[in-house]
Design a protein around this motif. Structure first.
Motif, mmCIF file in Angstrom:
data_model
loop_
_atom_site.group_PDB
_atom_site.id
_atom_site.type_symbol
_atom_site.label_atom_id
_atom_site.label_comp_id
_atom_site.label_asym_id
_atom_site.label_seq_id
_atom_site.Cartn_x
_atom_site.Cartn_y
_atom_site.Cartn_z
ATOM 1 N N UNK A 239 38.075 37.416 43.216
ATOM 2 C CA UNK A 239 38.672 36.387 42.563
ATOM 3 C C UNK A 239 37.628 35.348 42.861
ATOM 4 N N UNK A 240 37.791 34.247 43.465
ATOM 5 C CA UNK A 240 36.460 33.282 44.248
ATOM 6 C C UNK A 240 35.969 34.272 45.104
ATOM 7 N N UNK A 241 36.740 34.767 46.017
ATOM 8 C CA UNK A 241 36.211 35.616 47.175
ATOM 9 C C UNK A 241 36.707 36.956 47.025
ATOM 10 N N UNK B 74 47.379 39.573 40.745
ATOM 11 C CA UNK B 74 47.123 38.922 41.873
ATOM 12 C C UNK B 74 46.475 37.484 41.530
ATOM 13 N N UNK B 75 46.841 36.527 42.097
ATOM 14 C CA UNK B 75 46.532 35.052 42.021
ATOM 15 C C UNK B 75 45.352 34.718 42.600
ATOM 16 N N UNK B 76 44.252 33.987 41.921
ATOM 17 C CA UNK B 76 43.304 33.432 42.701
ATOM 18 C C UNK B 76 43.516 32.623 43.954
ATOM 19 N N UNK B 77 42.718 32.491 44.690
ATOM 20 C CA UNK B 77 42.933 31.675 45.983
ATOM 21 C C UNK B 77 41.476 31.092 46.461
ATOM 22 N N UNK B 78 41.613 29.970 47.232
ATOM 23 C CA UNK B 78 40.345 29.491 48.017
ATOM 24 C C UNK B 78 40.306 29.737 49.181
ATOM 25 N N UNK B 79 39.246 30.021 49.611
ATOM 26 C CA UNK B 79 38.619 30.517 51.087
ATOM 27 C C UNK B 79 38.154 29.225 51.711
ATOM 28 N N UNK B 80 38.882 28.217 51.880
ATOM 29 C CA UNK B 80 38.294 26.986 52.803
ATOM 30 C C UNK B 80 38.608 27.515 54.462
ATOM 31 N N UNK B 81 37.407 27.822 55.014
ATOM 32 C CA UNK B 81 37.468 28.261 56.323
ATOM 33 C C UNK B 81 37.950 27.123 57.216
ATOM 34 N N UNK C 84 44.730 57.679 25.906
ATOM 35 C CA UNK C 84 45.492 56.500 25.886
ATOM 36 C C UNK C 84 45.469 55.851 27.472
ATOM 37 N N UNK C 85 45.445 54.384 27.145
ATOM 38 C CA UNK C 85 45.752 53.694 28.643
ATOM 39 C C UNK C 85 47.155 53.566 28.730
ATOM 40 N N UNK C 86 47.222 53.514 30.357
ATOM 41 C CA UNK C 86 48.447 53.414 30.653
ATOM 42 C C UNK C 86 49.332 52.038 30.241
ATOM 43 N N UNK C 87 50.596 51.992 29.902
ATOM 44 C CA UNK C 87 51.176 50.889 29.311
ATOM 45 C C UNK C 87 51.127 49.510 30.050
ATOM 46 N N UNK C 88 51.099 49.734 31.233
ATOM 47 C CA UNK C 88 50.776 48.302 32.304
ATOM 48 C C UNK C 88 49.612 48.653 33.153
ATOM 49 N N UNK C 89 49.042 47.410 33.391
ATOM 50 C CA UNK C 89 47.816 47.549 34.250
ATOM 51 C C UNK C 89 48.256 47.915 35.654
ATOM 52 N N UNK C 90 47.196 48.555 36.379
ATOM 53 C CA UNK C 90 47.601 48.861 37.987
ATOM 54 C C UNK C 90 47.183 47.539 38.769
ATOM 55 N N UNK C 91 46.176 46.868 38.124
ATOM 56 C CA UNK C 91 45.689 45.506 38.746
ATOM 57 C C UNK C 91 45.274 44.541 37.842
ATOM 58 N N UNK C 92 45.930 43.414 37.868
ATOM 59 C CA UNK C 92 45.409 42.357 36.905
ATOM 60 C C UNK C 92 45.169 41.059 37.802
ATOM 61 N N UNK C 93 44.355 40.234 37.675
ATOM 62 C CA UNK C 93 43.953 39.255 38.302
ATOM 63 C C UNK C 93 43.988 38.107 37.387
ATOM 64 N N UNK C 94 44.794 36.689 38.139
ATOM 65 C CA UNK C 94 44.920 35.382 37.187
ATOM 66 C C UNK C 94 43.276 34.698 36.943
ATOM 67 N N UNK C 95 43.048 34.898 35.725
ATOM 68 C CA UNK C 95 41.839 33.900 35.513
ATOM 69 C C UNK C 95 40.611 34.625 35.586
ATOM 70 N N UNK C 96 40.554 35.849 36.128
ATOM 71 C CA UNK C 96 39.194 36.614 36.554
ATOM 72 C C UNK C 96 39.399 38.087 36.001
ATOM 73 N N UNK C 97 38.229 38.411 35.374
ATOM 74 C CA UNK C 97 38.139 39.920 35.028
ATOM 75 C C UNK C 97 38.002 40.607 36.288
ATOM 76 N N UNK C 98 38.570 41.808 36.139
ATOM 77 C CA UNK C 98 38.630 42.551 37.489
ATOM 78 C C UNK C 98 37.052 43.078 37.801
#
Length: 672
Positions: free
Chosen positions: A326-328, A5-12, A294-308
């Motif tokens: 992310x931001x929201x 997932x990539x971060x997004x900005x929630x400008x209403x 062991x952990x799975x080889x690939x993550x189920x969820x990974x966020x760009x620039x944010x810890x889950x």
């Protein structure tokens, strides 16, 4: 399955209308909200669907009345008050099963210094029958006429509800029995199985050490615990067949060093989902194989620039969605029907984040919706998937009009050493250039300061004409391991530089008037306020701090005449690594002590402390006030006798922010 997932900005978007609320198209701004509109207690805070989704539990409150517990039968809309006290308010509450609830007591009219009892524990049926007190309220049995239990049969006052909902399919729940040796000094937590009808326990779960954390599996059984021994924590898994504990690994209790993962949730099939920084700067969600370790080889969820940060949403059979920050906050649905429902609700509520909450075992068309935005305080609604209609259940701050609120956005700027610093920028509606600005520093400091949404403090300041900058300086969590570790032992140093660099960025961008900037914050934010006035006297015209640390050595040593709830383990094993070692870093702690350098502060300063504060006890304030007054006549002191670490009572929040408004207007207001 690998989702990124990539971060997004929630400008209403300022168009359209909020359900049952305010149209935003070309409306003139309403009158400026009062201080009380921002800082009164929320009129409505939460609601819980029963496991079937047929009933809704709500906290019912009115001004000058005790909060009660009510149950709504959703098919008929009938409301029944099932829990109320003459001398207390309803605290936490949860469904035991579709017929029964548990709840605790609290007192919204008492601040920390006046609290004299623990929350207790009570149970009742949704029709108001079957009331039973389960645990004492700090030694007081507090048995109403509806209870048949004797005092001797009550669980001790240190019995607490778990944060997990459990199986919700019987009269039993698991509760925590916390072994405490003083304020903040937790020795261990016993997990006790309790029958909420009879009030009797059905055994204490064996623990492999001094447990400080418990996790239930999807069936509601204890499956994982973390035990602490001095500065080391160990994670254990409980085999469902043998009931034996198996160690999964060790890690540093306070820095997290050595941890390959932290547990997140168990799935319906027993799968353990975990959060790990595996070969990455940001944490992501993996599955963990108990047998192979062991952990799975690939993550189920990974966020760009944010810890889950978030939660997994499951039905009775599988994972159906992921809530992530992310931001929201946002939700990604794996279930097509739920994604379609999300799309439908988002069309009805186009200007808000809309979070859907499902019951444990859905047998009805009802779904709970929490809607909010930067300009909209939280509202709770119900969506009927058959009629496809939304109904407002309650709103937290109904006096707040979105037309009077300011937009908040996440921005990023470069610190002087090149580190990218996230920050929250809130700009008043009436302008965005050359404004007086408040730099609001979050406490902690090792946590995330904010997320996108309505915030009373930032919005209040913006409503008074101030730009607000809230930096997520290094050491803040949620933005990757490097960002967190970069803040270790940087109190008053690089953490402080990040705040100053953000201030200069806002000036360079034209948002802030360089001659009208005030720094403010509570707890660590109070410390950073004082150090900002010391380190950057030309940058900040004034300072506002409440409950602020004034000397790191005072955090260690305290004083014989006041209590501190700072855990001994944190002072022994955590602070030397994160804040500074009293012996090895003695010179640094002296150089970064506001108390030692009080004479350097010449700007106007507003200070406030709670007499009953056990996190940053009163002498932090009184010692510093005495020192700074010797050379600075422009220092205002406020003491709230009954308050602790922050202001619980609305009257004190309203008083405090009224003082803040006058102080800011005097020093950096529009006339300056």
């Amino acid at each position: 399955m690998h989702m990124r997932f990539t971060p997004f900005l929630r400008a209403a978007a300022l168009a359209g209308a909020f359900l049952g609320g305010h149209a935003l198209a070309a409306e003139p701004a309403p009158p400026r909200p009062t201080i009380a509109d921002f800082f009164n207690n929320p009129e409505f805070s939460d609601a819980l669907l029963s496991p079937s989704g047929k009933y809704l539990a709500v906290r019912l409150g009115r001004k000058d009345k005790r909060d009660m517990l009510g149950v709504v039968e959703l098919d008929t809309n009938a409301v029944k008050v099932v829990g109320n006290f003459s001398d207390a308010d309803i605290g936490k509450y949860a469904w035991v099963n579709d017929n029964r609830l548990v709840f605790t007591a609290t007192d919204k009219d008492l601040a920390q210094g006046d609290m004299r009892y623990a929350p207790g524990l009570y149970a009742i049926n949704r029709d108001g029958t079957g009331f039973r007190q389960l645990a004492m309220r700090n030694g007081k049995p507090f048995i109403t006429s509806g209870s048949t239990l004797g005092v001797r049969e009550l669980l001790p006052w240190h019995t607490y509800l778990m944060d997990e909902e459990g199986a919700q399919d019987s009269d039993y729940i698991y509760v925590q029995d916390r072994d405490l040796s003083g304020p903040g000094q937790l020795n261990h937590i016993n997990l006790v199985r309790l029958n909420t009808v009879t009030g009797r326990t059905a055994g204490v779960i064996d623990r492999p050490g001094d447990s400080t954390f418990w996790m239930l599996d999807f069936k509601g059984e204890p499956r994982l615990t973390i035990v602490r021994d001095k500065g080391t924590s160990s994670m254990y898994y409980r085999d469902p067949a043998s009931k034996e504990w198996r160690k999964l690994g060790d890690f540093d209790s306070y820095t997290g060093k050595g941890a390959s993962f932290r547990p997140l949730a168990f799935g319906p099939d027993g799968t353990l989902y975990v959060v790990s920084w595996h070969h990455s700067d940001v944490s992501a969600v993996y599955t963990y194989d108990i047998n192979s370790g062991k952990l799975s080889d690939k993550p189920l969820v990974k966020l760009d620039g944010f810890d889950f940060s978030g939660q997994l949403i499951m039905d009775q059979h599988k994972l159906i969605g992921i809530r992530h920050l992310t931001d929201a906050l946002s939700t990604t649905w794996l279930d097509p029907a739920m994604q379609a429902m999300q799309n439908e609700i988002d069309k009805m509520l186009p200007n808000t984040v809309n979070l859907l909450t499902l019951p444990k075992r859905r047998e009805s068309p009802w779904v709970l919706v929490t809607a909010y935005a930067d300009i909209w305080p939280k509202r709770i609604m119900l969506y009927n998937s058959e009629t496809r209609k939304l109904t407002v259940v309650g709103e937290s701050h109904p006096a707040i009009s979105p037309n009077a609120m300011a937009q908040t956005n996440m921005v990023r700027y470069k610190a002087r050493d090149g580190l990218s610093i996230p920050a929250w920028l809130t700009l008043p509606r009436n302008g965005s250039k050359n404004l007086p600005m408040v730099v609001l520093v979050h406490g902690g400091p090792y946590l995330r300061g904010s997320s996108w949404g309505w915030d009373a403090q930032a919005q209040f300041l913006a409503s008074r004409g101030y730009a607000v900058l809230e930096p997520e300086f290094r050491g803040s969590t949620g933005f990757g391991a490097r960002h967190f570790v970069a803040g270790w032992k940087q109190w008053g140093l690089k953490m402080q530089d990040d705040i100053a660099d953000g201030t200069r960025w806002a000036i360079a961008q034209g948002y802030a008037d360089a001659k009208r900037i005030c720094i403010a914050g509570a707890s660590y934010g109070g410390y950073a306020t004082l150090m900002g006035l010391i380190n950057d006297p030309d940058l900040y015209k004034c300072g506002i701090e409440w409950a602020g640390v004034t000397d790191i050595n005072l955090m260690y040593d305290g004083s014989w005449n006041f209590l501190s709830d700072m855990p001994d383990g944190y002072k022994q094993f955590g602070m030397p690594q994160l804040v500074g070692d009293q012996v090895k870093d003695a010179a640094q702690l002296k150089a970064t002590s506001p108390l030692e350098q009080a004479a350097r502060i010449r700007q106007p300063l507003l200070m406030a402390y709670g007499t009953a504060d056990m996190r940053v006890p009163l002498p932090h304030g009184t010692k510093f006030y005495k020192a700074v007054k010797q050379t600075n006549p422009n220092v205002e002191w406020v003491e709230y006798e009954e308050e602790g670490h922050g202001w619980k009572l609305p009257k004190n929040r309203i008083d405090w922010w009224g003082r803040v408004e006058k102080f800011l207007d005097k020093n950096i207001g529009a006339t300056h």
